[in-house]
Design an enzyme around this catalytic site. Structure first.
Site, PDB file in Angstrom:
ATOM      1  N   GLY A  70       0.853  -1.186   0.000  1.00 46.19           N
ATOM      2  CA  GLY A  70       0.000   0.000   0.000  1.00 46.19           C
ATOM      3  C   GLY A  70       0.885   1.231   0.000  1.00 46.19           C
ATOM      4  O   GLY A  70       2.115   1.109  -0.056  1.00 46.19           O
ATOM      5  N   SER A  96       0.081   3.745   5.415  1.00 41.76           N
ATOM      6  CA  SER A  96      -1.068   2.835   5.336  1.00 41.76           C
ATOM      7  C   SER A  96      -1.023   1.742   6.402  1.00 41.76           C
ATOM      8  O   SER A  96      -1.974   0.973   6.534  1.00 41.76           O
ATOM      9  CB  SER A  96      -1.126   2.190   3.939  1.00 41.76           C
ATOM     10  OG  SER A  96       0.066   1.474   3.681  1.00 41.76           O
ATOM     11  N   LYS A 152       1.574  -0.650   6.795  1.00 43.48           N
ATOM     12  CA  LYS A 152       2.222  -1.894   6.342  1.00 43.48           C
ATOM     13  C   LYS A 152       3.149  -2.472   7.409  1.00 43.48           C
ATOM     14  O   LYS A 152       3.087  -3.655   7.722  1.00 43.48           O
ATOM     15  CB  LYS A 152       3.053  -1.650   5.070  1.00 43.48           C
ATOM     16  CG  LYS A 152       2.264  -1.187   3.882  1.00 43.48           C
ATOM     17  CD  LYS A 152       3.167  -1.010   2.671  1.00 43.48           C
ATOM     18  CE  LYS A 152       4.220   0.064   2.859  1.00 43.48           C
ATOM     19  NZ  LYS A 152       3.660   1.422   3.008  1.00 43.48           N
ATOM     20  N   GLU A 202      10.237  -2.724   3.756  1.00 36.65           N
ATOM     21  CA  GLU A 202      10.714  -1.788   2.725  1.00 36.65           C
ATOM     22  C   GLU A 202      11.261  -2.569   1.521  1.00 36.65           C
ATOM     23  O   GLU A 202      12.311  -2.242   0.967  1.00 36.65           O
ATOM     24  CB  GLU A 202      11.823  -0.868   3.294  1.00 36.65           C
ATOM     25  CG  GLU A 202      11.403  -0.074   4.517  1.00 36.65           C
ATOM     26  CD  GLU A 202      10.624   1.194   4.187  1.00 36.65           C
ATOM     27  OE1 GLU A 202      10.386   1.480   2.995  1.00 36.65           O
ATOM     28  OE2 GLU A 202      10.238   1.882   5.147  1.00 36.65           O
ATOM     29  N   ALA A 203      10.530  -3.593   1.121  1.00 43.93           N
ATOM     30  CA  ALA A 203      11.006  -4.503   0.069  1.00 43.93           C
ATOM     31  C   ALA A 203      11.223  -3.792  -1.264  1.00 43.93           C
ATOM     32  O   ALA A 203      12.035  -4.233  -2.088  1.00 43.93           O
ATOM     33  CB  ALA A 203      10.005  -5.653  -0.110  1.00 43.93           C
ATOM     34  N   GLN A 204      10.539  -2.664  -1.480  1.00 45.21           N
ATOM     35  CA  GLN A 204      10.693  -1.937  -2.760  1.00 45.21           C
ATOM     36  C   GLN A 204      12.109  -1.410  -2.960  1.00 45.21           C
ATOM     37  O   GLN A 204      12.503  -1.117  -4.078  1.00 45.21           O
ATOM     38  CB  GLN A 204       9.666  -0.788  -2.856  1.00 45.21           C
ATOM     39  CG  GLN A 204       9.991   0.466  -2.057  1.00 45.21           C
ATOM     40  CD  GLN A 204       9.619   0.365  -0.574  1.00 45.21           C
ATOM     41  OE1 GLN A 204       9.087  -0.644  -0.134  1.00 45.21           O
ATOM     42  NE2 GLN A 204       9.903   1.406   0.189  1.00 45.21           N
TER      43      GLN A 204
END
Ligand code: ZN
Length: 198
Positions: free
Chosen positions: A10, A14, A16, A89-91
């Site tokens: 999200g 949000s 997460k 923070e996988a992005q």
């Protein structure tokens, strides 16, 4: 235990990391061994949100920062007997996180992933899209739009004018719904046009 992958995604604000820490807490209560990873960068500030959130939890828990988000390092750093591998923070991790996650599922790990779905320009962020395809379960969470304060937000809107994909810091963003985002972007474009034609 059969391996599986859950993605929580999200926009910013949000919840997460909050949801991720709730799942970590459940695993610890079930006496599972949990390894948690988040990316750390030499060039910019890193979010230690998940580290702070799980600080109070007790059980077999290890939280580790991964230098420059090099996903392959997770394999080196993790406890081979960990039951649960959580990634926040996988992005910001390198694209090989997708392969790492596949291997972990085949090893029977429960993989929990939290990360932003979209960048500030509405593009899929890092390898989140691929991770969502791989996942057995995807959970989308939403902040409330900070403009109208009633609709679900869908994007982390950047409040500054920098054009890099990554500009870290919660103060630089706000969560907006589609309607408010469109309205604000229209005003922004009109101002730019006024400036260029003046
Ligand atoms: Zn709104």
């Amino acid at each position: 235990m059969a391996g599986n992958i859950k993605v929580i995604t999200g926009e910013m604000f949000s919840g997460k990391s909050k949801e991720l820490s709730r799942l970590i807490e459940r695993a610890l209560i079930a006496d599972l061994t949990v390894d948690v990873f988040y990316p750390v960068f030499s060039s910019r500030e890193s979010s230690r949100d998940i580290e702070n959130r799980v600080a109070e939890l007790t059980g077999q828990l290890v939280v580790m920062g991964v230098t420059e988000g090099r996903a392959n390092d997770i394999v080196q750093l993790m406890n081979p007997s960990a039951d649960v591998v959580a990634v926040d923070e996988a992005q910001f991790f390198t694209e090989d996180l997708v392969e790492v996650v596949k291997v972990l599922r085949h090893q029977g790990k429960r993989v929990l992933i939290a990360g932003l779905d979209l960048d500030y320009q509405e593009q899929p962020f890092g390898c989140m899209g691929s991770l969502m395809c791989l996942a057995d379960e995807v959970m989308k969470v939403h902040a409330v739009c900070t403009s109208c304060k009633k609709s679900d937000a869908f994007i982390s809107h950047r409040l500054t004018n920098e054009a890099d994909q990554v500009v870290v810091g919660e103060r630089n963003y706000t969560a907006l719904c589609v309607e408010c985002y469109d309205r604000i972007m229209r005003i922004k474009r009109e101002r730019t046009t006024d400036y260029q034609t003046a």
